[in-house]
Write a protein that holds these residues in place. Structure first.
Motif, PDB file in Angstrom:
ATOM      1  N   ASN A 140       0.827  -1.202   0.000  1.00 31.17           N
ATOM      2  CA  ASN A 140       0.000   0.000   0.000  1.00 31.17           C
ATOM      3  C   ASN A 140       0.864   1.256   0.000  1.00 31.17           C
ATOM      4  O   ASN A 140       0.583   2.227  -0.711  1.00 31.17           O
ATOM      5  N   ALA A 141       1.941   1.253   0.775  1.00 28.12           N
ATOM      6  CA  ALA A 141       2.839   2.402   0.807  1.00 28.12           C
ATOM      7  C   ALA A 141       3.466   2.643  -0.566  1.00 28.12           C
ATOM      8  O   ALA A 141       3.611   3.785  -1.007  1.00 28.12           O
ATOM      9  N   ALA A 142       3.839   1.567  -1.250  1.00 21.58           N
ATOM     10  CA  ALA A 142       4.428   1.696  -2.585  1.00 21.58           C
ATOM     11  C   ALA A 142       3.440   2.280  -3.578  1.00 21.58           C
ATOM     12  O   ALA A 142       3.816   3.017  -4.496  1.00 21.58           O
ATOM     13  N   ILE A 143       2.168   1.954  -3.414  1.00 25.09           N
ATOM     14  CA  ILE A 143       1.135   2.501  -4.291  1.00 25.09           C
ATOM     15  C   ILE A 143       0.951   4.001  -4.034  1.00 25.09           C
ATOM     16  O   ILE A 143       0.722   4.784  -4.959  1.00 25.09           O
ATOM     17  N   LEU A 366      10.458  -1.844  -2.493  1.00 22.64           N
ATOM     18  CA  LEU A 366      11.403  -1.543  -3.570  1.00 22.64           C
ATOM     19  C   LEU A 366      10.930  -2.087  -4.911  1.00 22.64           C
ATOM     20  O   LEU A 366      10.964  -1.381  -5.935  1.00 22.64           O
ATOM     21  N   VAL A 367      10.489  -3.332  -4.923  1.00 22.29           N
ATOM     22  CA  VAL A 367      10.073  -3.932  -6.197  1.00 22.29           C
ATOM     23  C   VAL A 367       8.808  -3.263  -6.715  1.00 22.29           C
ATOM     24  O   VAL A 367       8.688  -2.957  -7.905  1.00 22.29           O
ATOM     25  N   LEU A 385       4.751 -10.619  -4.632  1.00 27.39           N
ATOM     26  CA  LEU A 385       5.274 -11.969  -4.847  1.00 27.39           C
ATOM     27  C   LEU A 385       6.689 -12.092  -4.288  1.00 27.39           C
ATOM     28  O   LEU A 385       7.008 -13.064  -3.586  1.00 27.39           O
ATOM     29  N   ALA A 386       7.544 -11.091  -4.589  1.00 24.08           N
ATOM     30  CA  ALA A 386       8.917 -11.121  -4.072  1.00 24.08           C
ATOM     31  C   ALA A 386       8.922 -11.071  -2.548  1.00 24.08           C
ATOM     32  O   ALA A 386       9.703 -11.781  -1.888  1.00 24.08           O
ATOM     33  N   GLY A 387       8.042 -10.230  -1.972  1.00 24.60           N
ATOM     34  CA  GLY A 387       7.968 -10.141  -0.524  1.00 24.60           C
ATOM     35  C   GLY A 387       7.529 -11.448   0.115  1.00 24.60           C
ATOM     36  O   GLY A 387       8.057 -11.848   1.164  1.00 24.60           O
ATOM     37  N   LEU A 388       6.586 -12.125  -0.497  1.00 22.99           N
ATOM     38  CA  LEU A 388       6.119 -13.413   0.038  1.00 22.99           C
ATOM     39  C   LEU A 388       7.222 -14.464  -0.021  1.00 22.99           C
ATOM     40  O   LEU A 388       7.351 -15.301   0.884  1.00 22.99           O
TER      41      LEU A 388
END
Length: 403
Positions: A140-143, A366-367, A385-388
């Protein structure tokens, strides 16, 4: 269900509503129409659609998205915002030209039915619910952060206008925080006039008349429009949309929302509109603390957003022309300041909620901010996906070293 305290057993929309909720709904509609909605002109120009077809597209989106959001918000007592697939618009700029519009409408209908099918697939809905809260907050922060960046960029091109709006926001937060965003909107309108930054153009009050299209189906349109639109709706709207809700403490069952959006999308297709999905970017305005002082009653902000969208759907062309009077810097500053509190709470939840030393949330951030699009899929999907993956690796117990 929601992680928030239960509301009263017999809630009333009118009793639960609040002036700040009405304002949040209005701001959501204004930013939506000043931002994503005007992108439809790029599609119309690229595909050589008529003004009537473009207005019908906007009419179907605003009317059915507003109605669907109202129904879902009242039923769940959560702020469920429905909008169209913004990544889908980006796809259509390049993919729609060359495809007859009736075949495109057939692809829109097919995509709506596919989303409906996804809502009937329990393993998928369970997967959406299992995303850890810190990772949802990081997504959410990235959005949200790009809205803040664009506000600062607007300050660089119109420092007086945006500077006055920023000053008004922080000054009002000290004395009347609930009205800070309203003050920014009013300040932006007045300052634009004083600085002679209005963009005058003729504005006529006229009802929008939808144009209904009989869909046609082709393998070419299915492969090039229906399937990519469905994937983008899921990865670019539903995944981050549920992340926004989870980051704010709301966990609605995904199945009913997917099914409702699929049905609404199928109906909207006949008026020439592509997927209606769960809101992600704009949802932060109706889920944040400035939408309502009581988190259990913020659903009213989403209801008001739906009401305003349905009203402006009747005068789609007129509203777009009115918003065109404001300079783009004022709209960018309004969006960035309206979402600033949500940015802060998301970043706090992402890093305070994670286990000490975990890199999963930073990887998501970051991603998702990188704008990479492998396989044509947006960065927010690859971010989560990368975070998971990192989250799973970190939780995997280490094997003792062999002696």
């Amino acid at each position: 269900m929601t992680t928030l305290p239960a509301a009263s057993p017999a809630p009333s929309f009118w009793r639960d509503s609040h002036p700040s909720a009405v304002l949040a709904g209005l701001i959501t509609m204004l930013i939506g129409w000043a931002g994503p909605n005007v992108l439809i002109y790029s599609v119309a120009q690229a595909a050589h659609l008529s003004d009537a077809q473009a207005m019908s597209w906007l009419w179907a989106h605003a009317l059915l998205a507003g109605l669907t959001g109202i129904i879902l918000s009242l039923r769940t007592r959560m702020p469920i915002l429905v909008t169209w697939s913004t990544p889908g618009i980006a796809l259509l700029v390049t993919a729609l030209p060359g495809i007859p519009f009736p075949e495109a409408v057939g692809a829109f209908l097919t995509s709506g039915l596919l989303v409906l099918g996804l809502g009937l697939f329990p393993p998928l809905t369970r997967a959406l619910q299992s995303i850890p809260a810190p990772l949802a907050a990081a997504l959410n922060a990235a959005i949200l952060l790009p809205f803040g960046f664009r506000a600062l960029q607007a300050f660089g091109t119109a420092p007086t206008l945006v500077g006055v709006m920023i000053a008004a926001y922080f000054a009002l937060r000290l004395v009347a925080p609930r009205w800070a965003v309203a003050g920014v909107l009013l300040t932006g309108v007045v300052a634009s006039g004083v600085l002679n930054l209005w963009q005058p153009q003729p504005v006529a009050l006229a009802l929008t008349r939808p144009e209904f299209v009989l869909p046609q189906f082709s393998l070419h349109a299915t492969l090039n429009l229906a399937l990519p639109l469905t994937l983008l709706a899921f990865t670019g709207q539903f995944v981050p949309g549920f992340g926004v809700l989870k980051a704010s403490g709301y966990e609605p069952a995904p199945g009913p929302i997917l099914r409702a959006c699929g049905i609404a999308s199928s109906a909207a297709a006949f008026a020439g509109c592509h997927n209606l999905t769960l809101g992600a970017l704009l949802a932060n305005i109706v889920t944040g603390p400035e939408a309502h002082p009581d988190a259990r009653k913020r659903y009213t902000a989403a209801v008001w957003a739906g009401v305003f969208n349905m009203v402006v759907a009747l005068f789609a062309g007129t509203v777009l022309h009115l918003l065109g009077l404001l300079p783009t810097q004022a709209i960018a500053a309004l969006a960035g300041l309206a979402l600033l509190a949500a940015m802060g709470s998301s970043l706090q939840a992402a890093f305070q909620g994670a286990q000490t030393g975990s890199l999963a949330a930073p990887v998501v951030l970051l991603v998702a901010l990188s704008s990479i699009t492998p396989l044509g899929i947006g960065a927010p999907f690859w971010g989560i996906l990368a975070g998971l993956i990192v989250y799973a690796i970190e939780r995997r117990p280490l094997r003792p070293a062999a002696r």
